[in-house]
Design a protein around this motif. Structure first.
Motif, PDB file in Angstrom:
ATOM      1  N   PHE A   1    -107.175 -22.703 -28.889  1.00 16.76           N
ATOM      2  CA  PHE A   1    -107.263 -22.307 -27.477  1.00 16.76           C
ATOM      3  C   PHE A   1    -106.953 -20.815 -27.303  1.00 16.76           C
ATOM      4  CE2 PHE A   1    -107.193 -26.753 -27.031  1.00 16.76           C
ATOM      5  CZ  PHE A   1    -107.579 -27.082 -25.750  1.00 16.76           C
ATOM      6  N   ALA A   2    -107.852 -20.102 -26.604  1.00 16.69           N
ATOM      7  CA  ALA A   2    -107.586 -18.699 -26.254  1.00 16.69           C
ATOM      8  C   ALA A   2    -107.060 -18.610 -24.830  1.00 16.69           C
ATOM      9  CB  ALA A   2    -108.850 -17.872 -26.389  1.00 16.69           C
ATOM     10  N   THR A   3    -107.431 -19.585 -23.996  1.00 15.74           N
ATOM     11  CA  THR A   3    -106.942 -19.636 -22.615  1.00 15.74           C
ATOM     12  C   THR A   3    -106.502 -21.066 -22.319  1.00 15.74           C
ATOM     13  OG1 THR A   3    -109.074 -20.229 -21.642  1.00 15.74           O
ATOM     14  CG2 THR A   3    -108.608 -17.867 -21.856  1.00 15.74           C
ATOM     15  N   VAL A   4    -105.628 -21.217 -21.342  1.00 16.61           N
ATOM     16  CA  VAL A   4    -105.203 -22.564 -20.900  1.00 16.61           C
ATOM     17  C   VAL A   4    -105.094 -22.570 -19.372  1.00 16.61           C
ATOM     18  CG1 VAL A   4    -103.948 -23.365 -22.957  1.00 16.61           C
ATOM     19  CG2 VAL A   4    -102.769 -21.911 -21.303  1.00 16.61           C
ATOM     20  N   LYS A   5    -105.187 -23.761 -18.802  1.00 15.61           N
ATOM     21  CA  LYS A   5    -105.024 -23.907 -17.354  1.00 15.61           C
ATOM     22  C   LYS A   5    -103.548 -24.166 -17.040  1.00 15.61           C
ATOM     23  CE  LYS A   5    -109.529 -25.622 -15.879  1.00 15.61           C
ATOM     24  NZ  LYS A   5    -110.244 -25.201 -17.097  1.00 15.61           N
ATOM     25  N   VAL A   6    -102.999 -23.332 -16.177  1.00 19.49           N
ATOM     26  CA  VAL A   6    -101.593 -23.489 -15.775  1.00 19.49           C
ATOM     27  C   VAL A   6    -101.485 -23.302 -14.261  1.00 19.49           C
ATOM     28  CG1 VAL A   6    -100.616 -22.614 -17.947  1.00 19.49           C
ATOM     29  CG2 VAL A   6    -101.134 -21.005 -16.103  1.00 19.49           C
ATOM     30  N   HIS A   7    -100.357 -23.706 -13.713  1.00 19.06           N
ATOM     31  CA  HIS A   7    -100.059 -23.390 -12.318  1.00 19.06           C
ATOM     32  C   HIS A   7     -99.604 -21.942 -12.275  1.00 19.06           C
ATOM     33  CE1 HIS A   7    -100.428 -27.476 -10.814  1.00 19.06           C
ATOM     34  NE2 HIS A   7     -99.990 -27.828 -12.019  1.00 19.06           N
TER      35      HIS A   7
ATOM     36  N   ILE B   1    -103.806 -30.730 -23.549  1.00 14.90           N
ATOM     37  CA  ILE B   1    -104.339 -29.898 -24.636  1.00 14.90           C
ATOM     38  C   ILE B   1    -104.791 -30.823 -25.764  1.00 14.90           C
ATOM     39  CG2 ILE B   1    -103.817 -28.090 -26.326  1.00 14.90           C
ATOM     40  CD1 ILE B   1    -103.910 -27.084 -23.413  1.00 14.90           C
ATOM     41  N   ILE B   2    -106.114 -30.811 -25.996  1.00 18.60           N
ATOM     42  CA  ILE B   2    -106.747 -31.637 -27.023  1.00 18.60           C
ATOM     43  C   ILE B   2    -107.156 -30.694 -28.161  1.00 18.60           C
ATOM     44  CG2 ILE B   2    -108.598 -33.309 -27.491  1.00 18.60           C
ATOM     45  CD1 ILE B   2    -106.972 -34.244 -25.115  1.00 18.60           C
ATOM     46  N   ALA B   3    -106.693 -30.980 -29.359  1.00 15.13           N
ATOM     47  CA  ALA B   3    -106.908 -30.048 -30.479  1.00 15.13           C
ATOM     48  C   ALA B   3    -108.389 -29.875 -30.815  1.00 15.13           C
ATOM     49  CB  ALA B   3    -106.145 -30.542 -31.702  1.00 15.13           C
ATOM     50  N   HIS B   4    -108.842 -28.602 -30.822  1.00 15.85           N
ATOM     51  CA  HIS B   4    -110.192 -28.275 -31.316  1.00 15.85           C
ATOM     52  C   HIS B   4    -110.168 -28.137 -32.839  1.00 15.85           C
ATOM     53  CE1 HIS B   4    -111.253 -27.646 -27.243  1.00 15.85           C
ATOM     54  NE2 HIS B   4    -110.828 -26.400 -27.120  1.00 15.85           N
TER      55      HIS B   4
ATOM     56  N   VAL C   1     -94.402 -24.355 -20.641  1.00 12.30           N
ATOM     57  CA  VAL C   1     -94.834 -23.664 -21.853  1.00 12.30           C
ATOM     58  C   VAL C   1     -93.726 -22.768 -22.411  1.00 12.30           C
ATOM     59  CG1 VAL C   1     -96.523 -22.031 -22.787  1.00 12.30           C
ATOM     60  CG2 VAL C   1     -97.241 -23.738 -21.085  1.00 12.30           C
ATOM     61  N   THR C   2     -93.424 -22.973 -23.692  1.00 18.13           N
ATOM     62  CA  THR C   2     -92.453 -22.149 -24.422  1.00 18.13           C
ATOM     63  C   THR C   2     -93.228 -21.337 -25.477  1.00 18.13           C
ATOM     64  OG1 THR C   2     -92.115 -23.765 -26.164  1.00 18.13           O
ATOM     65  CG2 THR C   2     -90.745 -24.028 -24.187  1.00 18.13           C
ATOM     66  N   PRO C   3     -92.567 -20.386 -26.132  1.00 27.95           N
ATOM     67  CA  PRO C   3     -93.273 -19.630 -27.175  1.00 27.95           C
ATOM     68  C   PRO C   3     -93.877 -20.525 -28.260  1.00 27.95           C
ATOM     69  CG  PRO C   3     -91.262 -18.505 -26.598  1.00 27.95           C
ATOM     70  CD  PRO C   3     -91.235 -19.826 -25.858  1.00 27.95           C
ATOM     71  N   SER C   4     -93.214 -21.626 -28.620  1.00 29.47           N
ATOM     72  CA  SER C   4     -93.780 -22.464 -29.680  1.00 29.47           C
ATOM     73  C   SER C   4     -95.015 -23.222 -29.190  1.00 29.47           C
ATOM     74  CB  SER C   4     -92.737 -23.419 -30.260  1.00 29.47           C
ATOM     75  OG  SER C   4     -92.178 -24.211 -29.250  1.00 29.47           O
ATOM     76  N   HIS C   5     -95.084 -23.524 -27.881  1.00 32.25           N
ATOM     77  CA  HIS C   5     -96.324 -24.113 -27.356  1.00 32.25           C
ATOM     78  C   HIS C   5     -97.484 -23.128 -27.528  1.00 32.25           C
ATOM     79  CE1 HIS C   5     -93.570 -26.752 -24.932  1.00 32.25           C
ATOM     80  NE2 HIS C   5     -94.464 -27.627 -25.328  1.00 32.25           N
ATOM     81  N   ILE C   6     -97.203 -21.853 -27.239  1.00 33.57           N
ATOM     82  CA  ILE C   6     -98.280 -20.856 -27.316  1.00 33.57           C
ATOM     83  C   ILE C   6     -98.784 -20.739 -28.753  1.00 33.57           C
ATOM     84  CG2 ILE C   6     -98.905 -18.451 -26.879  1.00 33.57           C
ATOM     85  CD1 ILE C   6     -96.818 -18.430 -24.650  1.00 33.57           C
ATOM     86  N   ALA C   7     -97.853 -20.783 -29.708  1.00 32.19           N
ATOM     87  CA  ALA C   7     -98.242 -20.747 -31.119  1.00 32.19           C
ATOM     88  C   ALA C   7     -99.149 -21.936 -31.442  1.00 32.19           C
ATOM     89  CB  ALA C   7     -96.995 -20.784 -31.997  1.00 32.19           C
ATOM     90  N   ALA C   8     -98.808 -23.102 -30.895  1.00 26.81           N
ATOM     91  CA  ALA C   8     -99.609 -24.305 -31.152  1.00 26.81           C
ATOM     92  C   ALA C   8    -100.974 -24.211 -30.460  1.00 26.81           C
ATOM     93  CB  ALA C   8     -98.856 -25.554 -30.698  1.00 26.81           C
ATOM     94  N   PHE C   9    -101.021 -23.645 -29.224  1.00 25.45           N
ATOM     95  CA  PHE C   9    -102.326 -23.476 -28.537  1.00 25.45           C
ATOM     96  C   PHE C   9    -103.268 -22.683 -29.432  1.00 25.45           C
ATOM     97  CE2 PHE C   9    -100.007 -23.114 -24.148  1.00 25.45           C
ATOM     98  CZ  PHE C   9     -99.778 -24.478 -24.148  1.00 25.45           C
ATOM     99  N   SER C  10    -102.747 -21.585 -29.973  1.00 22.08           N
ATOM    100  CA  SER C  10    -103.569 -20.738 -30.832  1.00 22.08           C
ATOM    101  C   SER C  10    -104.022 -21.528 -32.061  1.00 22.08           C
ATOM    102  CB  SER C  10    -102.763 -19.503 -31.247  1.00 22.08           C
ATOM    103  OG  SER C  10    -103.497 -18.723 -32.147  1.00 22.08           O
ATOM    104  N   ALA C  11    -103.097 -22.260 -32.671  1.00 17.93           N
ATOM    105  CA  ALA C  11    -103.403 -22.986 -33.908  1.00 17.93           C
ATOM    106  C   ALA C  11    -104.479 -24.048 -33.705  1.00 17.93           C
ATOM    107  CB  ALA C  11    -102.131 -23.617 -34.471  1.00 17.93           C
ATOM    108  N   VAL C  12    -104.544 -24.650 -32.518  1.00 17.65           N
ATOM    109  CA  VAL C  12    -105.550 -25.705 -32.307  1.00 17.65           C
ATOM    110  C   VAL C  12    -106.799 -25.171 -31.605  1.00 17.65           C
ATOM    111  CG1 VAL C  12    -103.864 -27.575 -32.352  1.00 17.65           C
ATOM    112  CG2 VAL C  12    -104.539 -26.576 -30.132  1.00 17.65           C
TER     113      VAL C  12
ATOM    114  N   ILE D   1    -103.581 -17.318 -23.350  1.00 15.42           N
ATOM    115  CA  ILE D   1    -102.399 -18.102 -23.744  1.00 15.42           C
ATOM    116  C   ILE D   1    -101.103 -17.301 -23.693  1.00 15.42           C
ATOM    117  CG2 ILE D   1    -103.605 -19.880 -25.051  1.00 15.42           C
ATOM    118  CD1 ILE D   1    -102.871 -18.386 -27.628  1.00 15.42           C
ATOM    119  N   GLU D   2    -101.163 -15.998 -23.982  1.00 11.95           N
ATOM    120  CA  GLU D   2     -99.924 -15.210 -23.990  1.00 11.95           C
ATOM    121  C   GLU D   2     -99.351 -15.043 -22.583  1.00 11.95           C
ATOM    122  OE1 GLU D   2    -102.893 -14.175 -24.916  1.00 11.95           O
ATOM    123  OE2 GLU D   2    -103.315 -12.126 -24.220  1.00 11.95           O
ATOM    124  N   LYS D   3    -100.158 -15.322 -21.570  1.00  8.94           N
ATOM    125  CA  LYS D   3     -99.679 -15.235 -20.179  1.00  8.94           C
ATOM    126  C   LYS D   3     -99.170 -16.595 -19.682  1.00  8.94           C
ATOM    127  CE  LYS D   3    -101.037 -10.924 -19.284  1.00  8.94           C
ATOM    128  NZ  LYS D   3    -100.027  -9.888 -19.362  1.00  8.94           N
TER     129      LYS D   3
END
Ligand code: AMP
Ligand code: MG
Length: 403
Positions: free
Chosen positions: A170-176, A37-40, A157-168, A25-27
């Motif tokens: 996700f350690a990795t995400v699919k991006v272009h 992104i569906i919350a786990h 993706v902005t920094p706040s999206h990354i914070a939300a990925f972690s919160a729900v 996610i940090e990348k």
């Protein structure tokens, strides 16, 4: 002459979308999501305290009436003891609410609670106020529920999206994946910044202008500032970049001059050179070499800047996986804050400053394509249509916001 919108459509038709990859996610910063992104996990993941204080049953909280403290619950710890009538547990912000408790009284609203705050919990605490049920409680899932779709594919993706990925969860995400962009500045007259200038030479501005706008977007940029108009060297540079990059941009060498290296060298490689009904930025080139889009921008820095915002950044957006923006949607309506004369026949793009009285040209000297010194002041580009002779204060004017 071609309209600006026609040229826009031609440029965007070159877009091929960058491949999808899985990244930590940090990348993912600045990339475009290629999945929903569906919350786990819910946010918050469990019901917890919003304050440092005491977890209580609100119905037991009577000012002046002592409550017995039965447990100390720091953040990160699971409560072990249920709260019964007349009891309280000391609780820190973010710690799970113990069973039986329905609210939290802030430590400031108690007598005895503040003592030994840093060490162990007191044996009892006396409320100074009464309390509503659910006071200072953050409920599990009140922001995001499990299974909720929180972001859709196509989101940048902005920094706040990354914070939300972690919160729900996700350690990795699919991006272009990040785009590799090659930038070539041409011109015998160009010199490096700070280099001594022989008469007739100028410092290169375009390399920095173009690469900076690309860096801001998170692209991986390779810059070749050629300081030459040598065709063999130029073609060799282009062939190398085309083999390494997703997109190649050139500046200079596209007008009607005798030494216009870009135009003379790339014509035979399938690049089209045209005149676009705009000022600045009339001479433009575009095409594909070995399947890679190649955009040839004019040489004057303001022309380059305008062309980057009008054509290249919208192209980049599509290549990065973003939704195509129609030409008309680049603009919003503003008001002219002063008058200026306009040469008929081409759409004029004027770097302007937005002020309380409306937009005014960023350069007192009018709009000239080499006024790179006034460019940083501009907050928008104002579009004066080809058919308009004068811009009058108070009239509506279309602007494209920069940044
Ligand atoms: P050209 O189209 O190559 O004739 O360039 C048009 C004008 O832009 C000329 O005045 C050039 O000196 C100027 N120019 C071209 N490239 C650059 C650059 N990289 N930085 C600053 N000015 C440039
Ligand atoms: Mg040149």
């Amino acid at each position: 002459m071609k309209t600006v919108e026609q040229h826009y459509d031609d440029i965007l038709s070159l877009a091929n979308t960058s491949p999808v990859i899985d990244v930590p996610i940090e990348k993912a910063l600045n990339r475009v999501l290629a999945e929903d992104i569906i919350a786990h996990y819910p946010i918050p993941p469990f019901t917890n305290s919003a304050m440092d204080g005491f977890a209580v049953r609100a119905q037991d909280v009577i000012p002046g009436q002592e409550l017995r403290v039965v447990e100390d619950i720091p953040a990160g710890c699971a409560p072990q003891v249920k709260i019964f009538p007349g009891q309280a547990s000391r609780i820190m912000t973010g710690a799970p609410l113990p069973e039986g408790a329905n609210s939290v009284i802030r430590v400031e609203d108690t007598i005895g609670g503040m003592e030994n705050m840093a060490t162990q919990a007191p044996d009892c605490v006396v409320p100074k106020i009464s309390l509503q049920k659910n006071a200072n409680v953050r409920h599990a899932g009140e922001d995001v529920a499990v299974g909720e779709k929180i972001f859709t594919a196509g989101t940048r993706v902005t920094p706040s999206h990354i914070a939300a990925f972690s919160a729900v969860g996700f350690a990795t995400v699919k991006v272009h994946r990040q785009l590799n962009v090659g930038v070539v500045a041409t011109g015998n007259e160009l010199r490096s910044p700070g280099e001594e200038l022989d008469f007739g030479t100028i410092p290169d501005s375009n390399s920095f202008l173009v690469s900076g706008l690309l860096f801001e977007r998170g692209a991986n940029v390779t810059v070749r500032s050629l300081h030459s108009d040598d065709s063999a060297h130029f073609v060799e540079t282009i062939e190398k970049l085309v083999s390494e990059c997703d997109l190649v941009l050139t500046t200079g060498g596209v007008s009607a001059g005798a030494f216009d290296v870009v135009k003379s060298s790339l014509r035979s490689h399938g690049v089209n050179f045209t005149k676009v009904m705009m000022q600045p930025g009339k001479p433009q080139g575009f095409g594909e070499i070995s399947g890679v889009p190649v955009i040839c921008l004019p040489g004057n820095p303001v022309s380059v800047y305008v062309s980057m915002y009008l054509f290249v950044l919208p192209l980049l957006n599509v290549m990065e996986g973003g939704k195509r923006i129609e030409y008309a949607d680049l603009f919003t309506t503003s008001v002219a804050g002063t008058s200026w004369k306009h040469k008929l026949g081409r759409d004029q793009f004027v770097p302007v400053v937005e002020s309380e009285r409306g937009v005014v040209p960023a350069s007192a000297g009018g709009s000239a394509s080499h006024f790179v010194g006034s460019l940083p002041k501009a907050t928008a580009l104002a579009l004066v249509p080809a058919t308009e002779k004068w811009v009058q204060p108070g009239q509506n004017i279309s602007i494209l916001r920069l940044r």
